[in-house]
Design an enzyme around this catalytic site. Structure first.
Site, PDB file in Angstrom:
ATOM      1  CD1 TRP A 193      -0.071  -1.430   3.163  1.00  0.00           C
ATOM      2  CD2 TRP A 193       0.542   0.719   3.290  1.00  0.00           C
ATOM      3  NE1 TRP A 193       0.710  -1.277   4.292  1.00  0.00           N
ATOM      4  CE2 TRP A 193       1.089   0.040   4.401  1.00  0.00           C
ATOM      5  CE3 TRP A 193       0.795   2.091   3.162  1.00  0.00           C
ATOM      6  CZ2 TRP A 193       1.877   0.671   5.357  1.00  0.00           C
ATOM      7  CZ3 TRP A 193       1.578   2.726   4.112  1.00  0.00           C
ATOM      8  CH2 TRP A 193       2.108   2.018   5.198  1.00  0.00           C
ATOM      9  CG  ASN A 194       5.111   1.238   0.789  1.00  0.00           C
ATOM     10  OD1 ASN A 194       4.775   0.508  -0.139  1.00  0.00           O
ATOM     11  ND2 ASN A 194       6.327   1.234   1.293  1.00  0.00           N
ATOM     12  CE  LYS A 244      -3.706  -9.232  -2.086  1.00  0.00           C
ATOM     13  NZ  LYS A 244      -4.102  -7.907  -1.555  1.00  0.00           N
ATOM     14  N   PRO A 245      -3.470  -5.935  -5.593  1.00  0.00           N
ATOM     15  CG  PRO A 245      -4.933  -4.160  -6.029  1.00  0.00           C
ATOM     16  CD  PRO A 245      -4.660  -5.596  -6.398  1.00  0.00           C
ATOM     17  CB  ALA A 246      -2.009  -3.206  -0.370  1.00  0.00           C
ATOM     18  CB  SER A 276       5.796  -8.160   6.184  1.00  0.00           C
ATOM     19  OG  SER A 276       5.085  -9.365   6.022  1.00  0.00           O
ATOM     20  CD  GLU A 291      11.171  -3.771  -1.833  1.00  0.00           C
ATOM     21  OE1 GLU A 291      11.281  -3.709  -0.589  1.00  0.00           O
ATOM     22  OE2 GLU A 291      10.506  -2.976  -2.512  1.00  0.00           O
ATOM     23  CG  LEU A 292      10.858 -10.044   1.549  1.00  0.00           C
ATOM     24  CD1 LEU A 292      11.278 -11.390   2.102  1.00  0.00           C
ATOM     25  CD2 LEU A 292       9.376 -10.052   1.181  1.00  0.00           C
ATOM     26  CB  CYS A 328      10.856  -1.160   2.108  1.00  0.00           C
ATOM     27  SG  CYS A 328       9.228  -1.809   1.909  1.00  0.00           S
ATOM     28  CD  GLU A 373      10.558  -2.221   7.445  1.00  0.00           C
ATOM     29  OE1 GLU A 373      10.820  -1.525   6.470  1.00  0.00           O
ATOM     30  OE2 GLU A 373       9.797  -3.201   7.388  1.00  0.00           O
TER      31      GLU A 373
END
Ligand code: SIN
Length: 490
Positions: free
Chosen positions: A157-158, A181-183, A238, A259-260, A293, A392
């Site tokens: 979502w960011n 699938k978007p957030a 995440s 990409e976590l 992130c 984080e």
């Protein structure tokens, strides 16, 4: 109130096989404006059945799409790029309203996301293999690059536009088809982007978007994980979810790009240009309200410049204007949801209870506008015992750790399972090379706080994941290598 000059950009259904459709079971998901915590739209709340239909469409579209000449794929991507820029203002308004990013930053995100589409349109025409020197007379050894097949893109979502653009664009450039699938917090931007792809002439089934609530997301994603036709999963989010995807995709051995989470250190050495370091920290830490992130989570400042640096930083942070994304003056918008702002408050409380001191901020603000605002914060006397040093925070909080020597700070910076980004400021060329090589991260900003660019490989090491987005490496991640050996030529 979200008003657009092109109201059809506001979609509320899934895009599957070129058709806009409700979820099979008719369920709906409310979309909330984090500035007010009130719902302002709703979209399809899909389940495994919808996910399978999307995969059917993407699998059916793959043979024709992958065989299209690269130049034609590139032209479609260029048309999509032009339409994204034509609708920049509307897209920025959608981003700001569903995600809470100040409008100025949202406009920047549209440009940033579009730059990946343009980059991969150009890269599509440069896909090349190799002809290897003959090992045996009469044989030709050739290496081809081929699209992996159907790609499942699961996005956060960011950066509701940039993250999906930088996954879909290389997939399409390589010749793959996509289910995405978007957030659940930010589905509208992805749907608008898909609508523009359709207007650009993308054939039915090449891009499919399925939206789902937090409760239904596992059903959607698991359907794709179990589907042997889905050959790659690309995910930003995440680390626990990334590990789940890696485990569950093992049964069909899908290619993965993950990409976590990050826990980026930002180091200010005693020989740094302090004004440049403050500028770099403002850019990297407070962009998107710290919900990035790659934003610094731990700021290490050398003992001899510590107080001077903190004073300069606190002056800048204290002057940041917090407010709804639609207020022109806003520099820090609302956090995405209640869980996010609660986590920030918990991290600050924990740090203070363990000896940190608040220099500026340190509290929730603007509660009359909505419940998700948090003041930009500087904390000093941070230590590794605090929660914010290992997790984080994902918010506008800069905790300052004091250090005395290079070896100590490198050890502390690397003392984390994560390895996405790191930043440091120094004017000593020998130190620059030493530190850049010693930091265990996929990306390093050296005297620079804004490191992401379409031409650069974005990604991490350790538990921050693997695979790269952007650059030529970002295209490679959507292709496999096929070796042809032709004999009897002598
Ligand atoms: C992210 O937060 O994962 C993306 C940030 C960026 O592209 O700069």
């Amino acid at each position: 109130m979200l008003t657009l000059s092109e109201p059809t950009l506001l979609r509320s259904q899934n895009l599957i096989d070129g058709l806009w459709r409700d979820a099979g079971l008719g369920a709906r998901l409310a979309v909330t404006d984090p500035a007010t915590a009130e719902a302002f739209a709703n979209v399809a709340d899909s389940d495994a059945g919808d996910a399978r239909l999307a995969a059917d469409a993407a699998a059916a579209a793959f043979p024709a799409w992958s065989r299209r000449p690269a130049r034609e794929r590139a032209q479609l991507l260029k048309r999509w790029h032009a339409l994204i820029l034509d609708h920049q203002e509307d897209l920025a308004r959608i981003i700001s309203t569903e995600q809470g990013k100040p409008l100025k930053e949202a406009r920047g995100e549209v440009q940033y996301g579009a730059s990946y589409v343009e980059w991969f349109a150009e890269e599509a025409t440069r896909i090349c293999g190799d002809i290897v020197a003959e090992a045996v007379p009469g044989r030709k050894l050739l290496v081809l690059k081929e699209p992996v097949g159907v790609v499942a893109a699961i996005t956060p979502w960011n950066f509701p536009l940039a993250m999906i653009a930088r996954k879909i664009a290389p997939a399409l450039a390589a010749g793959c088809t996509v289910v995405a699938k978007p957030a659940e917090d930010t589905p509208l931007t992805a749907l608008a982007l898909a609508w523009l792809a359709q207007q650009a002439g993308m054939p039915a089934g090449v891009v499919n978007i399925v939206t789902a609530s937090r409760e239904h997301t596992p059903g959607v994603v698991d359907a794709w994980l179990a589907d042997s036709r889905v050959r790659k999963v690309t995910f930003t989010g995440s680390t626990p979810v990334g590990k789940h995807l890696a485990r569950e995709s093992a049964a069909t051995l899908k290619k993965l790009s993950l990409e976590l989470g990050g826990n980026a250190p930002f180091i200010v050495f005693d020989d740094a240009d302090l004004d440049a370091a403050v500028d770099g920290l403002m850019a990297s830490k407070f962009r998107n309200g710290g919900q990035t992130c790659v934003c610094p989570n731990r700021v290490y400042v050398h003992d001899t410049v510590h107080d001077d640096f903190v004073e300069r930083l606190a002056r800048r942070v204290g002057a940041l204007h917090v407010g709804p994304a639609t207020e022109d003056a806003a520099q820090i918008g609302p956090m995405i949801n209640a869980r996010a702002v609660d986590k920030i408050a918990r991290h600050v409380e924990d740090a203070v209870s363990r000896g940190a001191r608040v220099v500026t901020g340190g509290k929730r603000v603007r509660s009359a506008d909505g419940p998700y605002y948090y003041a930009p914060t500087v904390l000093v006397d941070a230590t590794p015992a605090m929660e914010l040093s290992c997790e984080e925070t994902f918010g506008p909080v800069a905790p300052i750790f004091r250090f005395r020597d290079e070896a100590e700070v490198i050890r502390d910076a690397n003392d984390t399972p994560f390895g996405l980004a790191a930043y440091f400021y120094s004017n000593d060329i020998r130190r620059i090379w030493r530190v850049a090589q010693a930091l265990e991260t996929g990306m390093v900003g050296i005297n620079e706080g804004a490191i992401a660019a379409e031409a650069a490989p974005f990604g991490g090491v350790k538990e921050s994941g693997y695979g790269r987005e952007g650059s030529r490496h970002g295209l490679d991640d959507y292709m496999h290598t096929k070796y042809l050996c032709q004999g009897q030529l002598g």
